[in-house]
Design a protein around this motif. Structure first.
Motif, PDB file in Angstrom:
ATOM      1  N   LEU A 292       0.819  -1.203   0.000  1.00 46.27           N
ATOM      2  CA  LEU A 292       0.000   0.000   0.000  1.00 46.27           C
ATOM      3  C   LEU A 292       0.857   1.259   0.000  1.00 46.27           C
ATOM      4  CD1 LEU A 292      -2.876  -1.021   2.428  1.00 46.27           C
ATOM      5  CD2 LEU A 292      -3.016  -0.707  -0.039  1.00 46.27           C
ATOM      6  N   LEU A 296       0.792   4.159  -2.733  1.00 47.81           N
ATOM      7  CA  LEU A 296       0.526   5.529  -2.280  1.00 47.81           C
ATOM      8  C   LEU A 296       1.594   6.507  -2.753  1.00 47.81           C
ATOM      9  CD1 LEU A 296      -0.707   4.981   1.383  1.00 47.81           C
ATOM     10  CD2 LEU A 296      -1.958   6.227  -0.380  1.00 47.81           C
ATOM     11  N   ARG A 416      -8.507  -0.935  -1.850  1.00 47.61           N
ATOM     12  CA  ARG A 416      -7.675   0.226  -1.531  1.00 47.61           C
ATOM     13  C   ARG A 416      -6.701   0.530  -2.670  1.00 47.61           C
ATOM     14  NH1 ARG A 416      -5.658  -0.053   4.674  1.00 47.61           N
ATOM     15  NH2 ARG A 416      -5.530   2.193   4.359  1.00 47.61           N
ATOM     16  N   ARG A 459     -11.644   6.458   0.240  1.00 53.59           N
ATOM     17  CA  ARG A 459     -11.325   5.513   1.324  1.00 53.59           C
ATOM     18  C   ARG A 459     -10.092   4.664   1.016  1.00 53.59           C
ATOM     19  NH1 ARG A 459     -17.347   3.383   3.283  1.00 53.59           N
ATOM     20  NH2 ARG A 459     -18.163   5.468   3.776  1.00 53.59           N
ATOM     21  N   VAL A 461      -7.221   5.622   2.157  1.00 54.83           N
ATOM     22  CA  VAL A 461      -6.711   5.668   3.521  1.00 54.83           C
ATOM     23  C   VAL A 461      -7.748   6.383   4.374  1.00 54.83           C
ATOM     24  CG1 VAL A 461      -4.279   5.707   2.849  1.00 54.83           C
ATOM     25  CG2 VAL A 461      -5.496   7.849   3.120  1.00 54.83           C
ATOM     26  N   SER A 462      -7.703   6.128   5.660  1.00 51.82           N
ATOM     27  CA  SER A 462      -8.599   6.834   6.567  1.00 51.82           C
ATOM     28  C   SER A 462      -8.009   8.196   6.920  1.00 51.82           C
ATOM     29  CB  SER A 462      -8.823   6.024   7.846  1.00 51.82           C
ATOM     30  OG  SER A 462      -7.635   5.972   8.605  1.00 51.82           O
ATOM     31  N   GLU A 465      -5.212   7.767   9.445  1.00 51.84           N
ATOM     32  CA  GLU A 465      -3.946   7.327   8.866  1.00 51.84           C
ATOM     33  C   GLU A 465      -3.254   8.461   8.123  1.00 51.84           C
ATOM     34  OE1 GLU A 465      -4.901   2.617   7.929  1.00 51.84           O
ATOM     35  OE2 GLU A 465      -5.404   4.165   6.489  1.00 51.84           O
ATOM     36  N   LEU A 466      -4.043   9.243   7.367  1.00 55.87           N
ATOM     37  CA  LEU A 466      -3.458  10.337   6.607  1.00 55.87           C
ATOM     38  C   LEU A 466      -2.881  11.408   7.526  1.00 55.87           C
ATOM     39  CD1 LEU A 466      -2.976  11.410   3.768  1.00 55.87           C
ATOM     40  CD2 LEU A 466      -5.186  12.550   3.889  1.00 55.87           C
ATOM     41  N   PRO A 478       1.298   2.161   6.726  1.00 57.90           N
ATOM     42  CA  PRO A 478       0.193   1.242   6.869  1.00 57.90           C
ATOM     43  C   PRO A 478       0.607  -0.069   7.517  1.00 57.90           C
ATOM     44  CG  PRO A 478       0.121   2.276   4.723  1.00 57.90           C
ATOM     45  CD  PRO A 478       1.412   2.695   5.371  1.00 57.90           C
TER      46      PRO A 478
END
Length: 482
Positions: A292, A296, A416, A459, A461-462, A465-466, A478
């Motif tokens: 992830l 990202l 995701r 969604r 990332v939440s 988390e961000l 993550p």
């Protein structure tokens, strides 16, 4: 400290190092390339690639093999580091000394001088990078940051001063050599002060056994490094130094971002080796988190470079027409950034399972494909063909390695990943529109803002988390959040 927190801390340190080195390096590379001209710049890059290719056979695999052993059994550190230095030091001196001798015997002028300086510089690099195995195995990444930053600042200051005084590319190459010698000294200081002194007590018979056991993982290093150097070497052989200069202008910029996957793997390497042997589910979560992070970071970097390639080339190298073709080369190389991110993550279980032989076969086929594509494309497309060959070969390697590690793919949340892809695509459209209306800096600002909003909205990332990622806290990864 938990593995996730430790990985996040190590990744933050290595990312900090890479970010600083990238900014400083881009500014300096642009200045150097403009001062010496595209032909001398290409000759300099060809000499570095030649020395790098030759060094591949120096103690092949010893560093990676012993680093893995020390990560599992830290008490072996002094003895194993001494063995690695003995093997790599001797073989490196022999092959690089032979390279310098051949260059002096067969060439003259600028090309011979640069190869000799590059060989000496590469020997210092070989020694200090060998010492790094202890910092990596014991997860003391901050000392790598200190050594790299101190030496690079020295090189940039000295080389820039020499160029400003009217000296040429040979003076800049000499500054690189002195910087690598300085980095060797700094690295040894931290090794002695913070960890231990290498023990040069391993008998020759045992050194030979270590060398033989290291060959599979060493072949991996040889092939991986050869893939990085092949394009410039073949461009110099099949085209000319100007083609190398154009390609290198784009390559050094994309390489700053292509180094980020190495940071990710390096931060997770020690924990990954332990978790694979002890807890399969935990390793799967680590694998998912790293994948992830790869998506990202890798995808938006590629999209941004693709949109802004002409602006970046002008910013770094000025408006000289000689470097303008590097923009299209940079666009192609940018597409390989997320490929390399994903490849590093996918190969983590292969390394942990000690499936080096399978990886050697894969990379050998990749190198053969790259060489064949270069032979086909370089005569007509020159630097652009070299970039296309690299992208095609690396993409094929990723697909093959993904099939080899398919059992771990179940840990990755496909929703995701798709959300990140969608956010990247929409970000690219917004950045392109902003560039057309207001230029590069507006495009960057709009692209970052749109990407962050879309990650949360889709969604990927939440928000928690961000926020942690932007605050650079230990929950940034993550893998740590998992």
């Amino acid at each position: 400290m938990q593995d996730g927190r430790r990985i996040a801390r190590n990744a933050a340190l290595m990312l900090l190092k890479q970010a600083i080195m990238a900014v400083l390096g881009v500014v300096f590379v642009g200045y150097l390339a403009r001062k010496v001209g595209v032909a001398a710049w290409g000759e300099f890059q060809a000499s570095l690639a030649t020395a790098g290719m030759v060094t591949l056979v120096a103690g092949v695999g010893v560093r990676g093999y012993l680093a893995r052993e020390v990560a599992v059994r830290p008490e072996l550190g002094p003895r194993h580091l001494g063995a690695a230095l003995a093997i790599r030091g001797v073989t490196g001196t022999l092959v690089l000394g032979a390279t310098a001798a051949v260059a002096l015997a067969t060439r003259s002028g600028l090309g011979a001088q640069l190869v000799v300086l590059a060989a000496a510089s590469q020997l210092a690099t070989l020694l200090y990078s060998t010492m790094w195995l202890s910092f990596e195995a014991h997860e003391r990444f901050q000392y790598i940051l200190y050594a790299e930053l101190g030496a690079r600042l020295f090189v940039i200051a000295l080389a820039a001063a020499l160029l400003a005084l009217g000296f040429g590319v040979v003076a800049a190459a000499t500054a690189f050599l002195l910087g690598n010698v300085l980095e060797l000294g700094i690295t040894y200081h931290f090794l002695r002060a913070r960890l231990y002194r290498p023990e040069l007590s391993t008998p020759p018979a045992e050194l030979w056994e270590i060398t033989k056991r290291s060959l599979p993982i060493g072949a991996l290093g040889v092939l991986a490094s050869a893939l990085l150097q092949t394009d410039r070497v073949m461009l110099r052989a099949l085209c000319d130094e100007e083609a190398v200069g154009v390609y290198s202008a784009a390559w050094v910029l994309s390489e700053s971002f292509r180094m980020l996957p190495d940071v990710l793997l390096g931060a997770a390497f020690a924990a990954g080796m332990r978790l694979y042997a002890q807890d399969g589910e935990a390793f799967g979560r680590l694998y998912s988190g790293c994948m992830l992070v790869a998506a990202l970071v890798g995808l938006p970097v590629a999209a941004g470079l693709f949109v802004l390639a002409p602006d970046v080339i002008r910013l770094v190298y000025g408006t000289a027409a000689d470097y303008a073709p590097a923009a299209d080369v940079l666009r192609i190389l940018a597409c390989s950034v997320p490929v390399m991110f994903a490849f590093q993550v996918v190969t983590l279980p292969l390394l942990a399972a000690k499936r080096e032989v399978a990886m050697v076969k894969l990379l050998a086929l990749t190198l053969a494909a790259n060489v064949a594509l270069n032979l086909l494309l370089l005569p007509r497309y020159r630097a652009l063909g070299a970039a296309g060959a690299t992208l095609a070969a690396s993409t094929g390697s990723l697909l093959a390695s993904w099939i080899m590690t398919a059992r771990w793919a179940r840990f990755v949340a496909p929703g995701r990943v798709l959300a990140i892809l969608a956010a990247t695509a929409l970000m690219g459209v917004a950045a392109y529109a902003a560039r057309a209306l207001a230029g590069m800096w507006a495009s960057i600002a709009v692209g970052v803002a749109v990407y962050v909003v879309l990650l949360v909205a889709l969604r990927a990332v939440s928000f928690r988390e961000l926020r942690a990622l932007l605050a650079r806290r230990v929950r940034a990864s993550p893998a740590a959040a998992t």
